[in-house]
Design an enzyme around this catalytic site. Sequence first.
Site, short mmCIF file in Angstrom:
data_model
loop_
_atom_site.label_atom_id
_atom_site.label_comp_id
_atom_site.label_asym_id
_atom_site.label_seq_id
_atom_site.Cartn_x
_atom_site.Cartn_y
_atom_site.Cartn_z
N GLU A 121 0.83 -1.21 0.00
CA GLU A 121 0.00 0.00 0.00
C GLU A 121 0.86 1.26 0.00
O GLU A 121 1.90 1.33 0.66
CB GLU A 121 -0.90 0.00 1.23
CG GLU A 121 -1.82 1.21 1.34
CD GLU A 121 -2.65 1.17 2.62
OE1 GLU A 121 -3.00 2.26 3.12
OE2 GLU A 121 -2.95 0.07 3.11
N GLU A 125 -3.09 10.70 3.29
CA GLU A 125 -4.23 10.88 4.18
C GLU A 125 -4.24 12.31 4.70
O GLU A 125 -3.22 12.82 5.16
CB GLU A 125 -4.17 9.88 5.33
CG GLU A 125 -4.44 8.45 4.85
CD GLU A 125 -4.32 7.42 5.94
OE1 GLU A 125 -5.24 6.60 6.07
OE2 GLU A 125 -3.31 7.43 6.67
#
Length: 364
Positions: A121, A125
């Site tokens: 991943e 964010e």
Amino acid sequence: MPSLALLALPLIAALTAPAAAQTWTSCNPLNTTDCPTNTALSTNHTYDFIASSAGSTWNTTAGSIKYGSSGAQFTINTRGDAPTIQSKFYLFFGELEVWMKAATGNGVVSSIVLQSDDLDEVDWELLGGNATHVQSNYFGKGNITSYDRAVWHPINDPQENFHNYTTRWTKDQIEWFIDGASIRVLKHGDANGGKNFPQTPMNVRLGIWAGGDADNNNYTVEWAGGETDYSHGPYTMYIKSARVTDFSSGSEYSYGDMTGSWESIKIKPGNSTIEKELNAPPPMTPSQRWNQLSPAAKIGVGSGAGVSAVALLALAGFYCVRARKAGRKERALADADFEREAREMTAYRQRMAKGGFAVSSRAI
């Protein structure tokens, strides 16, 4: 600069909760050899979410997405909302560029995620209550035992302004950019000697979630900026566009073994179904279809049109004659009534003139 406490919170949260609500896998190739293959993008494409929706090459995996003059709108209206879209295609190394305006609201997380089936991943964010910093992060094979991956970067008011968030990913390094400026580089060897370096085909996930939901553990709520107050919503993340580039080419990617290394990935030759769909020519206009016809076909169409026109004229003539006949009949009836009334009036006047009309004495 963020405080040490702020920096520590995401590290603690990483040990106890997923990096984002959008991260999951339906089949992990590290555990089985029966996982489906990954459809390759095998090209580059820009999705303009102002001009159109995500289209058939994306799935809406949670909630619903609206589209408007500011692009795709991902909104949390009530508790449990986490609208997300996920690409049907995969990149085997590549570049992702997203123009985004993050959502406001304490505990609200706007995210841009690249993720593989074996939980490699790379993500961005943005917290609704943090108007000065954005977080970059990565995971290798879902490993959350280390706590040195997340880095916070200064930024100018991401909840009020659109910014360009770009991730460039190769087998040697990952580089993060904000508005075209490089802000972080991760070398392959720096990720636990390469063991935690993301290196398997990844799809794209764009979405919003409430890290501050009261059901989350305390560390996640604190990392997200506090508990989310849904009564102050709705909270909306906007994405104007996403440019996606696959650095590999082929029709699909598959895992050759259960090691999860980039060397084990097999590339099937051929044209990607996604690439064919994206590069398909738009539907022709009527004039373009006419120009594509051969001269003989045009004559046939013209003859057919002429026959149809004659038939329509004949039909119109039939109804016209029918209407005229009906009109003459009605006129004849009206004339007969007029003549009858005229005769009666003439007879009445004649009787009056001759005194032949008796007047009742009761009426006097």
